[in-house]
Design a protein around this motif. Structure first.
Motif, mmCIF file in Angstrom:
data_model
loop_
_atom_site.group_PDB
_atom_site.id
_atom_site.type_symbol
_atom_site.label_atom_id
_atom_site.label_comp_id
_atom_site.label_asym_id
_atom_site.label_seq_id
_atom_site.Cartn_x
_atom_site.Cartn_y
_atom_site.Cartn_z
ATOM 1 N N ILE A 323 17.347 0.032 29.046
ATOM 2 C CA ILE A 323 18.712 0.451 29.364
ATOM 3 C C ILE A 323 18.758 1.940 29.702
ATOM 4 O O ILE A 323 19.508 2.378 30.576
ATOM 5 N N LEU A 324 17.933 2.734 29.011
ATOM 6 C CA LEU A 324 17.932 4.176 29.237
ATOM 7 C C LEU A 324 17.257 4.568 30.545
ATOM 8 O O LEU A 324 17.386 5.713 30.978
ATOM 9 N N MET A 325 16.544 3.650 31.174
ATOM 10 C CA MET A 325 15.872 3.971 32.428
ATOM 11 C C MET A 325 16.905 4.269 33.501
ATOM 12 O O MET A 325 17.784 3.449 33.778
ATOM 13 N N PRO A 326 16.863 5.453 34.140
ATOM 14 C CA PRO A 326 17.873 5.808 35.147
ATOM 15 C C PRO A 326 17.791 4.891 36.361
ATOM 16 O O PRO A 326 16.710 4.455 36.771
ATOM 17 N N ALA A 327 18.945 4.619 36.963
ATOM 18 C CA ALA A 327 19.009 3.661 38.079
ATOM 19 C C ALA A 327 18.714 4.316 39.419
ATOM 20 O O ALA A 327 18.028 3.730 40.266
ATOM 21 N N ASN A 328 19.213 5.515 39.638
ATOM 22 C CA ASN A 328 19.101 6.148 40.958
ATOM 23 C C ASN A 328 18.240 7.402 40.864
ATOM 24 O O ASN A 328 18.751 8.524 40.827
ATOM 25 N N VAL A 329 16.948 7.208 40.793
ATOM 26 C CA VAL A 329 16.005 8.322 40.753
ATOM 27 C C VAL A 329 15.232 8.343 42.057
ATOM 28 O O VAL A 329 14.603 7.350 42.437
ATOM 29 N N LYS A 330 15.297 9.460 42.752
ATOM 30 C CA LYS A 330 14.579 9.591 44.014
ATOM 31 C C LYS A 330 13.193 10.203 43.831
ATOM 32 O O LYS A 330 12.232 9.763 44.458
ATOM 33 N N MET A 331 13.124 11.213 42.964
ATOM 34 C CA MET A 331 11.839 11.897 42.808
ATOM 35 C C MET A 331 11.264 11.673 41.407
ATOM 36 O O MET A 331 10.386 10.868 41.221
ATOM 37 N N ARG A 332 11.799 12.376 40.428
ATOM 38 C CA ARG A 332 11.251 12.274 39.079
ATOM 39 C C ARG A 332 12.346 12.559 38.066
ATOM 40 O O ARG A 332 13.177 13.439 38.277
ATOM 41 N N GLN A 345 10.376 9.490 24.556
ATOM 42 C CA GLN A 345 10.070 10.231 25.772
ATOM 43 C C GLN A 345 9.933 9.210 26.897
ATOM 44 O O GLN A 345 9.163 8.247 26.783
ATOM 45 N N GLN A 346 10.670 9.433 27.978
ATOM 46 C CA GLN A 346 10.639 8.502 29.104
ATOM 47 C C GLN A 346 10.513 9.287 30.407
ATOM 48 O O GLN A 346 11.259 10.238 30.647
ATOM 49 N N ILE A 347 9.565 8.899 31.251
ATOM 50 C CA ILE A 347 9.368 9.519 32.561
ATOM 51 C C ILE A 347 9.514 8.437 33.625
ATOM 52 O O ILE A 347 8.878 7.379 33.540
ATOM 53 N N THR A 348 10.354 8.719 34.610
ATOM 54 C CA THR A 348 10.586 7.788 35.716
ATOM 55 C C THR A 348 10.174 8.459 37.024
ATOM 56 O O THR A 348 10.599 9.590 37.301
ATOM 57 N N ILE A 349 9.352 7.780 37.804
ATOM 58 C CA ILE A 349 8.888 8.272 39.100
ATOM 59 C C ILE A 349 9.619 7.496 40.187
ATOM 60 O O ILE A 349 9.539 6.264 40.246
ATOM 61 N N GLY A 350 10.350 8.224 41.039
ATOM 62 C CA GLY A 350 11.114 7.589 42.101
ATOM 63 C C GLY A 350 10.308 7.391 43.372
ATOM 64 O O GLY A 350 9.176 7.874 43.503
ATOM 65 N N PRO A 351 10.886 6.717 44.355
ATOM 66 C CA PRO A 351 10.156 6.415 45.602
ATOM 67 C C PRO A 351 9.894 7.646 46.466
ATOM 68 O O PRO A 351 8.989 7.631 47.293
ATOM 69 N N ARG A 356 2.862 11.640 44.866
ATOM 70 C CA ARG A 356 3.024 10.618 43.826
ATOM 71 C C ARG A 356 1.931 10.796 42.783
ATOM 72 O O ARG A 356 0.752 10.866 43.120
ATOM 73 N N PRO A 357 2.299 10.896 41.499
ATOM 74 C CA PRO A 357 1.283 11.139 40.468
ATOM 75 C C PRO A 357 0.312 9.968 40.324
ATOM 76 O O PRO A 357 0.699 8.805 40.459
#
Length: 762
Positions: A323-332, A345-351, A356-357
């Protein structure tokens, strides 16, 4: 005046003029050939960035009126290029510096990005198509060169800021520009926003907990999260009927166990509502963990019931991370939440992340996670690491089922959960570094385990590296992980030590019954047995309680020194027993009975206890860290504990010399014509016992020179010899001593002759 004279007078002036012209010409050539791409000054000012904001009217903005003319290269978080449309410097009450037009690298003569239009110009040069240098000149008051990022990356703006539009830096959500200060250093200057300072952040019945970049609410004692009809979560009620959705459904269950009812209710909210705000789901997670810990402390709860609720809470924890994962992430995007019962701790990588890591690294509460993304083709990837504060007290080592029933298992790390979304397929094994929460036992075996829904298992998880403080785990799948230590209880060794202690007690009881008989005991022999009994008992207790003792370094060192003192005291009393034997032989050579001769009790006690104490004090003074190793023993040098074995071997050598002298003197002592035949015979028997006693005590320590490590044959021999010293001493001085046999025989006869008094005589 002749022309010749005039020429002579003008020659020096002409030469001087030509020299000056030549120098100027060479200097002009040198300046003309100087490459700005080689001779420039780096300039990195975060406040130059076009996205800089100030919310304080007391902020004194900077300008470039004192700037020295020259070539500059823009680097760092402020930007890497110059913005070229003119912008006005705002007044002190305004918030924004303004915007410049996008950069065009084809233009070489550009308007100054400050002040009024066409107020100066800037020369620019492209260097190796990689960077630009600019010819900057002093500006008028309240004018600056504004910059932006042409190639904005994840690290361009700093730790708590991110790339905005047109290369500007802006603070991440939950952070703000510090008020009244200009950002300096290697960060854009964003600081955490204290959302809890805002009135009404959490409402009635809840405490606000601020965290970097975010905040969450926790219901106070007596309040629980309640989902209202409009899907809003609040902390409501002080009694269960006030906030229970369906009282009839939970009435019977809540009467028996309130924690179970709360867990069922809150997990139902998470499973049915996927669009809850982040603060709400964190609030539910905290209350879920609190209720689970309360449930685990209830001894009346069955194991199956506890496991069912553990699994329910762990699944809900994974739902919370989703649920905590952001919906509209473009970069990071980076989310960090710290509560009293967990850290996330949560890291989200966008398109649009560029580059790209290859891997995601996350650190939380001394735990580090690394997930390989090299073969993951998902547009958006979110990795989460959830570290539970007290879950190791719920998921205890009792759930670790091993084939060795004699093993003692301990959870050695905090319990952590790892998720990867939207896919759980791993490109390669996931790497976890877990910090130890307990001291590693010297013979402990560490295992990386995961929770399979009913027990801890090791399948698919391996220990890749370990030391005294951390263990690296490599696992083929994602789950809930921990590190467990197993220590094999050496029951044969414990039994052997206990048997030896029992026989030492029997020996001391025998000596007490025969205290006045010199053919059985003397002061040295009695204190020898007392010292050995205390040393063996202390050694056994330390080994059994080692995990509880090791965290207390001072106690560990004190016990280590005490063990050394007791062993050395026993060795010295052995020497004194041999010395008393030699004195008895010397008295017999003078045709005197040995009874009552030799040093008195006070002198013997002073030697037997003060000398070992002095040795311990000297070791502490020379080598302060000599005590308190992983076994709470003495430090080893070259495989041997010389602080113990050095003095011990010296005492063994002295004892051997005194024994040789005693036996030589005894051999020269003739008993055929001596009037003390009986005394000589008794001393010879005592000499044999002292010799065997010396061999029993010294032989285990002589094996220290040939110590081969755990599992060797010499280890077994060493264990038998040192644990059964009390048994051998009992055999030597009690079982095989005729005086003791007759004493025990008379005692048994006396006990047998005593019969109960007839009732008719009462």
């Amino acid at each position: 005046m002749s022309m010749k004279y005039l020429g002579m007078r003008m020659a020096p002036a002409l030469r001087l003029s030509w020299t000056i012209m030549l120098v100027l010409a060479l200097g002009h050539v040198g300046f003309a050939t100087a490459d700005p791409c080689e001779q420039y000054t780096n300039i990195s000012d975060p406040w130059r960035n076009r996205g800089f904001l100030s919310t304080s009217s007391q902020l004194q903005l900077k300008d470039d009126s004192d700037l020295q003319e020259g070539w500059y290269r823009f680097v760092g978080v402020g930007g890497d290029i110059l913005d070229f449309a003119s912008i006005p410097i705002p007044s002190l009450a305004e918030e924004r510096l303004g915007y410049c037009a996008p950069y065009s690298p084809t233009v070489t003569n550009i308007n100054l990005c400050a002040g009024a239009i066409s107020n100066g110009s800037v020369d620019v040069k492209v260097c190796s198509s990689r960077y630009y240098v600019h010819k900057l000149r002093p500006t008028t008051s309240n004018q600056i060169y504004a910059t932006s990022h042409q190639r904005c990356t994840e690290s361009s703006c700093g730790e708590f800021s991110q790339c905005g539009t047109l290369g500007a830096c802006v603070c991440k959500t939950g952070y703000e520009m510090p008020k009244g200060l200009l950002p300096t250093g290697d960060t854009y200057g964003c600081t955490d926003t204290d959302e809890c300072a805002l009135a009404g952040s959490c409402g009635v019945g809840a405490d606000c907990v601020n965290s970097p970049g975010s905040y969450h609410c926790e219901c106070v004692s007596g309040y629980l999260p309640h989902l209202s009809s409009n899907n809003t979560l609040t902390c409501t009620g002080k009694h269960w009927p006030d906030y229970r959705i369906d009282q009839q459904v939970y009435e019977a269950e809540c009467k028996t166990q309130l924690s179970e009812c709360i867990i069922n209710y809150l997990t139902g909210i998470i499973n049915s509502s996927k669009d809850l705000p982040p603060n709400d789901v964190v609030l539910i997670l905290v209350k879920l963990l609190e209720s689970l810990y309360d449930l685990s402390r209830d001894t009346t709860v069955k194991t199956d019931t506890l496991i069912r609720h553990i699994n329910s809470v762990l699944r809900s924890s994974e739902e919370v991370m989703d649920i905590l994962m952001p919906a509209n992430v473009k970069m990071r995007s980076h989310l960090h939440i710290t509560t009293s019962l967990a850290e996330l701790q949560q890291i989200t990588i966008g398109p649009d992340a560029n580059p790209r890591p290859v891997a995601i690294q996350i650190k939380a509460d001394d735990t580090q996670l690394e997930i390989d993304l090299s073969k993951n083709n998902a547009d958006k990837i979110s990795a989460s690491l959830l570290v539970f504060t007290n879950m190791e007290k719920v998921l205890t080592a009792d759930f670790f089922l091993t084939t060795e029933s004699v093993n003692v298992s301990t959870v050695m790390s905090k319990v952590v959960s790892v998720t990867l979304r939207p896919t759980t397929r791993l490109s390669s094994p996931v790497n976890l570094t877990l910090k130890h929460t307990n001291v590693v036992h010297p013979q402990g075996v560490l295992s990386c385990v995961y929770w399979n829904g009913s027990a801890w298992e090791v399948d698919g998880c391996d220990v890749t590296q370990t030391n005294a403080t951390h263990t690296d785990c490599t696992c083929q799948h994602l789950s809930t992980f921990a590190v467990i230590m197993q220590v094999e209880r050496n029951l044969p060794k414990i039994a052997a030590m206990v048997i030896g202690l029992i026989f030492l007690i029997l020996t001391l009881v025998t000596f007490a019954l025969c205290a006045l008989n010199p053919k059985v005991t003397n002061l040295a022999r009695l204190n020898l047995c007392i010292s050995l009994f205390q040393a063996h008992l202390l050694s056994l207790l330390v080994q059994e309680l080692i995990l509880h003792i090791l965290p207390h370094k001072v106690l560990c060192r004190v016990l280590s020194g005490l063990q050394m003192f007791l062993y050395l005291s026993g060795f010295l009393w052995m020497d004194l027993d041999t010395l008393l034997l030699l004195l008895s032989i010397m008295m017999l050579k003078k045709l005197k009975k040995p009874r009552g001769e030799g040093p008195n009790c006070g002198h013997l006690s002073l030697i037997g206890y003060m000398l070992p104490l002095m040795i311990v004090v000297v070791v502490v003074g020379v080598m302060p860290a000599g005590y308190g190793t992983e076994w709470c023993g003495v430090r080893k040098r070259g495989g041997l504990s010389w602080s113990l074995l050095g003095p011990a071997y010296f005492l063994f050598t002295v004892n051997l010399i005194v024994l040789l002298i005693a036996f030589i003197s005894l051999c020269l002592l003739s008993s055929n014509e001596s009037p003390l035949k009986e005394e000589i015979r008794n001393v010879r028997c005592q000499a044999v016992r002292v010799l065997v006693q010396s061999v029993v005590i010294t032989s285990p320590w002589v094996l220290g020179f040939f110590y081969m490590g755990y599992g060797s044959v010499l280890d077994l021999v060493f264990l038998i010899l040192i644990s059964q010293q009390g048994t051998f001493i009992f055999l030597i001085h009690c079982v095989l001593n005729p005086e003791v046999q007759s004493r025990w025989k008379r005692l048994f006869q006396k006990l047998a002759s005593i019969s109960p008094t007839p009732l008719n005589n009462m």
